[in-house]
Design an enzyme around this catalytic site. Structure first.
Site, short mmCIF file in Angstrom:
data_model
loop_
_atom_site.label_atom_id
_atom_site.label_comp_id
_atom_site.label_asym_id
_atom_site.label_seq_id
_atom_site.Cartn_x
_atom_site.Cartn_y
_atom_site.Cartn_z
N HIS A 66 49.69 21.05 5.83
CA HIS A 66 49.46 19.87 4.98
C HIS A 66 50.05 20.01 3.58
O HIS A 66 49.90 19.12 2.75
CB HIS A 66 47.97 19.56 4.89
CG HIS A 66 47.20 20.53 4.04
ND1 HIS A 66 46.80 21.76 4.49
CD2 HIS A 66 46.78 20.45 2.75
CE1 HIS A 66 46.17 22.39 3.53
NE2 HIS A 66 46.12 21.63 2.45
C1 UD1 Z 1 43.82 18.27 -1.09
C2 UD1 Z 1 43.96 19.41 -2.11
C3 UD1 Z 1 44.46 20.66 -1.40
C4 UD1 Z 1 43.59 21.00 -0.20
C5 UD1 Z 1 43.54 19.78 0.71
C6 UD1 Z 1 42.71 19.97 1.95
C7 UD1 Z 1 44.62 18.77 -4.38
C8 UD1 Z 1 45.74 18.74 -5.34
N1 UD1 Z 1 44.96 19.09 -3.13
O1 UD1 Z 1 45.12 17.98 -0.61
O2 UD1 Z 1 44.42 21.75 -2.31
O3 UD1 Z 1 44.15 22.08 0.49
O4 UD1 Z 1 42.98 18.69 -0.05
O5 UD1 Z 1 42.69 18.82 2.70
O6 UD1 Z 1 43.49 18.49 -4.75
N2 UD1 Z 1 43.89 10.99 2.81
C9 UD1 Z 1 43.24 10.30 3.81
N3 UD1 Z 1 41.88 10.40 3.88
C10 UD1 Z 1 41.15 11.12 2.99
C11 UD1 Z 1 41.82 11.80 1.97
C12 UD1 Z 1 43.19 11.74 1.91
O7 UD1 Z 1 43.84 9.65 4.62
O8 UD1 Z 1 39.91 11.18 3.13
C13 UD1 Z 1 45.36 10.93 2.76
C14 UD1 Z 1 45.85 9.91 1.76
O9 UD1 Z 1 47.02 9.36 2.25
C15 UD1 Z 1 46.15 10.77 0.55
C16 UD1 Z 1 46.65 12.06 1.19
O10 UD1 Z 1 45.85 12.20 2.37
O11 UD1 Z 1 47.08 10.19 -0.31
C17 UD1 Z 1 46.51 13.27 0.32
O12 UD1 Z 1 45.15 13.42 -0.13
P1 UD1 Z 1 44.84 14.23 -1.47
O13 UD1 Z 1 43.38 14.28 -1.73
O14 UD1 Z 1 45.70 13.67 -2.57
O15 UD1 Z 1 45.42 15.65 -1.20
P2 UD1 Z 1 45.41 16.60 0.10
O16 UD1 Z 1 46.78 16.67 0.64
O17 UD1 Z 1 44.31 16.22 1.04
#
Ligand code: UD1
Length: 362
Positions: free
Chosen positions: A209
């Site tokens: 991821h």
């Molecule tokens: C975040 C953390 C990362 C951790 C990871 C575990 C930061 C910078 N990154 O990354 O360190 O390893 O979580 O998962 O804080 N999304 C969904 N549903 C959700 C949440 C997110 O669909 O419930 C999708 C959205 O498109 C979003 C993308 O995932 O834009 C990324 O989510 P985000 O919270 O920005 O970062 P992660 O990649 O999950």
């Protein structure tokens, strides 16, 4: 002691759960720790959030700030705005943050600007790679925290190098491993094992991821091809993070790849514990595999968890096709080092943290 506990994204939940449990045990023994659990809403899908609250028996948060997704700054800013309102209405002595996600950074800054103490659990780890948002989150959170709970001696040494006074650094161990140990007897086989006729040791688990690995279709295709080549006929189970899903849908997939949605904690841990090995770019999974003695290949150039490579079962290999294919070949052939478990990864870290907090904030 009045404490606000912050949790926002998936890897926070297994770090906060045993801390809440230790607070409740301590209160039963006569302490008076009043806590408020704040969910920032950084992760909001049931598969990344609610299912972890259920599996880890985390009480319902007192509030969910509903921050949601966005760019790095949009997300950090929404958490800050909502958390400031929360702390103004519900002031506390101390805010406890865990890990290195955007919620950790945002809430530390807000608490400090309201002149509250910040304690950081999992402080001091460093990858040295400032292109990772998590590294910026670690550096800033540690620059302004008041107390530092560390998973390893090396994390403490990083803090000393950064000028932190030794009396503020508390080597207590790893709360994520507390969760693992406390829940081990409840690990449950996911139904996909039976559906695909898989038994223990038959398969490898893949998680990806990190933006550097998954945000470009070409990069993701190159990695998946190299993994499939190294694994030959060994089935690969791939629980897919929402961030990875969009580009994965555009790939030509090898039939050996068993793609599934993100898994709940108890099923995912069962899957790992009974696997032949794990291929990942996660941070926490490097630690969980080291504890379980399961071979781990990490598709990154740096790690903030060097102990998993030095004494654990992890190999840090980057993401070039040759290396990926070579190391996965070794993994499936059973040619892997035996690791051991780092000091104080013993299931009692959260108790040590609460004991220390009661001394610091009597
Ligand atoms: C975040 C953390 C990362 C951790 C990871 C575990 C930061 C910078 N990154 O990354 O360190 O390893 O979580 O998962 O804080 N999304 C969904 N549903 C959700 C949440 C997110 O669909 O419930 C999708 C959205 O498109 C979003 C993308 O995932 O834009 C990324 O989510 P985000 O919270 O920005 O970062 P992660 O990649 O999950």
């Amino acid at each position: 002691m009045k404490l606000t506990l912050v949790a926002g994204a998936r890897p926070n939940f297994m770090k906060i759960a045993p801390i809440i449990r230790a607070i409740e045990t301590s209160n039963l023994q006569g302490s008076n720790i009043q806590y408020r659990l704040v969910h920032t809403g950084q992760h909001y899908d049931d598969a990344l959030s609610l299912s972890f609250f259920q599996d880890l028996n985390i009480p319902k948060p007192h509030v969910n700030l509903g921050a949601g997704s966005g760019t790095q700054s949009e997300q950090t800013a929404s958490i800050m705005i909502a958390f400031e309102k929360e702390l103004i209405v519900n002031p506390v002595d101390t805010v406890l943050v865990v890990g290195d996600v955007n919620s950790t950074l945002a809430c530390s800054i807000v608490a400090k600007k309201l002149c509250m103490d910040v304690v950081h659990v999992e402080a001091g780890i460093r990858s040295g790679d400032r292109r990772m948002p998590e590294e910026i989150n670690r550096l800033v959170t540690d620059a302004i925290s008041d107390h530092f709970f560390t998973t390893t001696q090396e994390a403490g040494a990083n803090l000393v190098k950064a000028g932190i006074a030794v009396e503020k650094i508390h080597f207590t161990g790893n709360t994520m491993i507390d969760s693992l140990i406390q829940n081990q007897s409840k690990f449950a086989p996911p139904s996909l094992l039976n559906m695909n006729n898989l038994r223990g040791g038959d398969y490898i688990v893949l998680t990806l991821h990190r933006p550097a690995n998954v945000d470009s279709i070409e990069k993701l295709q190159q990695i998946v091809n190299a993994i499939a080549k190294g694994a030959t006929s060994t089935p690969i189970v791939f629980p897919v993070h929402p961030r990875t899903r969009k580009n994965l849908n555009a790939l030509k997939l090898n039939t050996e790849l068993i793609v599934t949605d993100p898994m709940r904690y108890l099923e995912f841990m069962y899957l790992i514990k009974h696997s032949k090995g794990v291929v990942t770019d996660s941070g926490g999974i490097q630690e969980e595999t080291t504890y379980l003695g399961i071979p781990c290949v990490t598709l990154r150039d740096t790690t903030e968890r060097p102990e998993t490579v030095m004494i654990g079962t992890n190999e840090l290999i980057g993401s070039s096709s040759e290396k990926v294919t070579h190391f996965i070949g070794k993994l499936v052939n059973g040619e892997w080092k035996k690791g051991s478990i780092p000091d104080l990864w013993d299931g009692k870290t959260s108790d040590r943290i609460i004991t220390k907090l009661l001394q610091l904030y009597p």
